[in-house]
Write a protein that holds these residues in place. Structure first.
Motif, PDB file in Angstrom:
ATOM      1  N   GLY A 215      35.439  50.687  52.040  1.00 38.91           N
ATOM      2  CA  GLY A 215      34.457  51.374  51.229  1.00 38.91           C
ATOM      3  C   GLY A 215      34.643  51.324  49.736  1.00 38.91           C
ATOM      4  N   ASN A 216      35.688  50.658  49.243  1.00 42.16           N
ATOM      5  CA  ASN A 216      35.942  50.599  47.798  1.00 42.16           C
ATOM      6  C   ASN A 216      35.852  49.154  47.312  1.00 42.16           C
ATOM      7  N   PRO A 217      34.696  48.744  46.766  1.00 42.32           N
ATOM      8  CA  PRO A 217      34.552  47.346  46.323  1.00 42.32           C
ATOM      9  C   PRO A 217      35.568  46.996  45.246  1.00 42.32           C
ATOM     10  N   LEU A 218      36.018  45.752  45.277  1.00 46.39           N
ATOM     11  CA  LEU A 218      36.981  45.304  44.274  1.00 46.39           C
ATOM     12  C   LEU A 218      36.851  43.812  44.055  1.00 46.39           C
ATOM     13  N   ALA A 219      37.291  43.367  42.886  1.00 47.16           N
ATOM     14  CA  ALA A 219      37.374  41.943  42.579  1.00 47.16           C
ATOM     15  C   ALA A 219      38.694  41.687  41.870  1.00 47.16           C
ATOM     16  N   ILE A 220      39.336  40.591  42.241  1.00 50.07           N
ATOM     17  CA  ILE A 220      40.585  40.173  41.598  1.00 50.07           C
ATOM     18  C   ILE A 220      40.326  38.825  40.955  1.00 50.07           C
ATOM     19  N   LEU A 221      40.469  38.751  39.637  1.00 52.21           N
ATOM     20  CA  LEU A 221      40.189  37.525  38.901  1.00 52.21           C
ATOM     21  C   LEU A 221      41.493  36.874  38.452  1.00 52.21           C
ATOM     22  N   THR A 222      41.601  35.579  38.721  1.00 50.62           N
ATOM     23  CA  THR A 222      42.760  34.793  38.307  1.00 50.62           C
ATOM     24  C   THR A 222      42.282  33.722  37.335  1.00 50.62           C
ATOM     25  N   PHE A 223      43.098  33.436  36.309  1.00 53.37           N
ATOM     26  CA  PHE A 223      42.691  32.533  35.246  1.00 53.37           C
ATOM     27  C   PHE A 223      43.549  31.273  35.233  1.00 53.37           C
ATOM     28  N   PRO A 224      43.003  30.167  34.695  1.00 58.46           N
ATOM     29  CA  PRO A 224      43.738  28.899  34.739  1.00 58.46           C
ATOM     30  C   PRO A 224      44.991  28.866  33.886  1.00 58.46           C
ATOM     31  N   ASP A 228      47.472  34.230  30.900  1.00 58.30           N
ATOM     32  CA  ASP A 228      46.446  35.249  31.118  1.00 58.30           C
ATOM     33  C   ASP A 228      46.640  35.845  32.507  1.00 58.30           C
ATOM     34  N   PRO A 229      47.198  37.047  32.619  1.00 60.78           N
ATOM     35  CA  PRO A 229      47.471  37.638  33.929  1.00 60.78           C
ATOM     36  C   PRO A 229      46.192  38.008  34.674  1.00 60.78           C
ATOM     37  N   ASP A 230      46.337  38.170  35.983  1.00 62.61           N
ATOM     38  CA  ASP A 230      45.209  38.561  36.821  1.00 62.61           C
ATOM     39  C   ASP A 230      44.638  39.905  36.371  1.00 62.61           C
ATOM     40  N   VAL A 231      43.361  40.090  36.657  1.00 58.67           N
ATOM     41  CA  VAL A 231      42.680  41.353  36.376  1.00 58.67           C
ATOM     42  C   VAL A 231      42.044  41.866  37.660  1.00 58.67           C
ATOM     43  N   VAL A 232      42.205  43.162  37.928  1.00 51.75           N
ATOM     44  CA  VAL A 232      41.512  43.814  39.040  1.00 51.75           C
ATOM     45  C   VAL A 232      40.334  44.582  38.458  1.00 51.75           C
ATOM     46  N   PHE A 233      39.160  44.360  39.030  1.00 56.79           N
ATOM     47  CA  PHE A 233      37.948  45.033  38.581  1.00 56.79           C
ATOM     48  C   PHE A 233      37.480  45.990  39.671  1.00 56.79           C
ATOM     49  N   LEU A 234      37.302  47.255  39.291  1.00 56.67           N
ATOM     50  CA  LEU A 234      36.809  48.279  40.205  1.00 56.67           C
ATOM     51  C   LEU A 234      35.564  48.897  39.590  1.00 56.67           C
ATOM     52  N   GLU A 235      34.586  49.209  40.421  1.00 55.52           N
ATOM     53  CA  GLU A 235      33.335  49.773  39.928  1.00 55.52           C
ATOM     54  C   GLU A 235      32.867  50.894  40.832  1.00 55.52           C
ATOM     55  N   ASN A 236      32.400  51.981  40.212  1.00 51.13           N
ATOM     56  CA  ASN A 236      31.812  53.072  40.977  1.00 51.13           C
ATOM     57  C   ASN A 236      30.762  53.760  40.114  1.00 51.13           C
ATOM     58  N   GLY A 245      48.126  45.863  34.888  1.00 54.31           N
ATOM     59  CA  GLY A 245      49.556  46.025  35.143  1.00 54.31           C
ATOM     60  C   GLY A 245      49.988  45.256  36.379  1.00 54.31           C
ATOM     61  N   SER A 246      51.130  44.613  36.297  1.00 57.55           N
ATOM     62  CA  SER A 246      51.572  43.746  37.391  1.00 57.55           C
ATOM     63  C   SER A 246      51.698  44.493  38.711  1.00 57.55           C
ATOM     64  N   GLU A 247      52.213  45.715  38.672  1.00 57.51           N
ATOM     65  CA  GLU A 247      52.352  46.494  39.903  1.00 57.51           C
ATOM     66  C   GLU A 247      50.991  46.881  40.468  1.00 57.51           C
ATOM     67  N   GLN A 248      50.073  47.270  39.601  1.00 54.20           N
ATOM     68  CA  GLN A 248      48.725  47.624  40.052  1.00 54.20           C
ATOM     69  C   GLN A 248      48.033  46.424  40.678  1.00 54.20           C
ATOM     70  N   GLY A 251      49.433  45.555  44.060  1.00 59.53           N
ATOM     71  CA  GLY A 251      48.970  46.466  45.102  1.00 59.53           C
ATOM     72  C   GLY A 251      47.596  46.087  45.625  1.00 59.53           C
ATOM     73  N   TYR A 252      46.688  45.720  44.731  1.00 59.31           N
ATOM     74  CA  TYR A 252      45.342  45.352  45.168  1.00 59.31           C
ATOM     75  C   TYR A 252      45.315  43.980  45.834  1.00 59.31           C
ATOM     76  N   VAL A 253      46.200  43.089  45.430  1.00 60.16           N
ATOM     77  CA  VAL A 253      46.312  41.806  46.126  1.00 60.16           C
ATOM     78  C   VAL A 253      46.735  42.045  47.580  1.00 60.16           C
ATOM     79  N   GLN A 254      47.653  42.970  47.789  1.00 57.31           N
ATOM     80  CA  GLN A 254      48.077  43.305  49.150  1.00 57.31           C
ATOM     81  C   GLN A 254      46.923  43.906  49.945  1.00 57.31           C
ATOM     82  N   VAL A 255      46.122  44.760  49.296  1.00 58.57           N
ATOM     83  CA  VAL A 255      44.956  45.324  49.967  1.00 58.57           C
ATOM     84  C   VAL A 255      44.000  44.214  50.385  1.00 58.57           C
TER      85      VAL A 255
END
Length: 283
Positions: A215-224, A228-236, A245-248, A251-255
């Motif tokens: 129930g919680n939409p998410l997107a994980i963006l990786t760059f070439p 440039d570290p990955d970004v997690v995008f959450l929207e509500n 943050g690397s730990e954050q 965690g979402y990559v594991q999800v």
């Protein structure tokens, strides 16, 4: 630098470098604001990537932090790159945040959607129904929002096509957005795109029951660029949230990995999509 490099990503890197330099120089944001004669909020917006430092401010910051030589040259060039305008800047009035700019630079996007088809995969008719449901009544604004969605989809083809991995709840397939005919067309579109080598679509069937991240939409963006570290995008309903943050991110990559494991495989997912499409089309 490859063609189409996003100023949104450059600005993100620039803000991170300026925050690092301030810390190494031993200044607080209040110190910097006082020395440069600017508001505290200005320093905050620069360091969080909400605004780009103008030429003089950028030079003053580098002077204050004692940055010279090749590092100074590289940072000034980075600031110039961040000043370029991508196609999406013309639609700033209908884009609440930097997501589209980041997506334009991403080499891969991992996306989970519980209720709707992802914007990168929407048909025009489906997108129009979604925008209409958002209580957007101005015809001009509706058209601009649709144009942005369709323009984003250019990332799915061409020599620098994004690698897209989507996990969708079965609810997103069965909700007749725009009516059965519009939904049937949308499902046919999903079936076509799922056959592209750079696109993977998995469906989480109803029979899987509850699952991690439901129930919680998410997107994980990786760059070439590895800088440039990955970004997690959450929207509500409250707005957009970007996590770096690397730990954050971990965690979402594991999800997302749990979501992939719980979903049907790509072949079975395609069969599910085609089955629901036949239901919607009344065949």
């Amino acid at each position: 630098m490859r063609v189409g490099r996003s100023p949104a990503v450059r600005l993100r890197r620039l803000s991170g470098e300026l925050m690092r330099l301030r810390g190494e120089a031993g200044f607080t944001r209040e110190d910097v604001a006082l020395r440069l004669g600017v508001a505290n909020s200005t320093v905050y917006r620069i360091e969080t990537g909400h605004t780009r430092p103008q030429g003089r401010t950028m030079r003053d910051l580098l002077d204050l932090y004692g940055v010279g030589g090749s590092e100074r040259t590289a940072l000034l060039e980075l600031a110039r790159e961040a000043a370029r305008r991508g196609w999406w800047h013309a639609f700033g009035d209908v884009l609440p945040g930097p997501y589209v700019g980041l997506e334009a630079e991403a080499s891969s996007v991992r996306n989970y959607e519980p209720l709707l088809v992802p914007g990168l995969l929407e048909t025009e008719a489906y997108a129009r129904a979604v925008v209409g449901a958002a209580l957007v009544k101005d015809p001009a604004e509706i058209e601009r929002r649709i144009t942005v969605r369709m323009e984003r989809q250019r990332r799915l083809t061409g020599p620098e096509a994004v690698d897209l991995w989507v996990v969708m709840d079965e609810a997103a397939l069965r909700r007749p957005v725009g009516g059965p005919a519009v939904m049937a067309e949308q499902l046919r579109r999903l079936g076509e795109v799922a056959r592209q080598p750079n696109v993977t679509i998995q469906v989480l069937p109803f029979e899987s029951g509850a699952y991690l991240g439901m129930g919680n939409p998410l997107a994980i963006l990786t760059f070439p660029d590895p800088e440039d570290p990955d970004v997690v995008f959450l929207e509500n309903m409250g707005g957009e949230l970007y996590l770096e943050g690397s730990e954050q991110v971990r965690g979402y990559v594991q999800v997302f990995d749990h979501l992939r494991a719980a979903a049907l495989g790509p072949e079975s997912s395609l069969e599910k999509i085609e089955s629901v499409e036949k239901e919607m089309a009344g065949r």
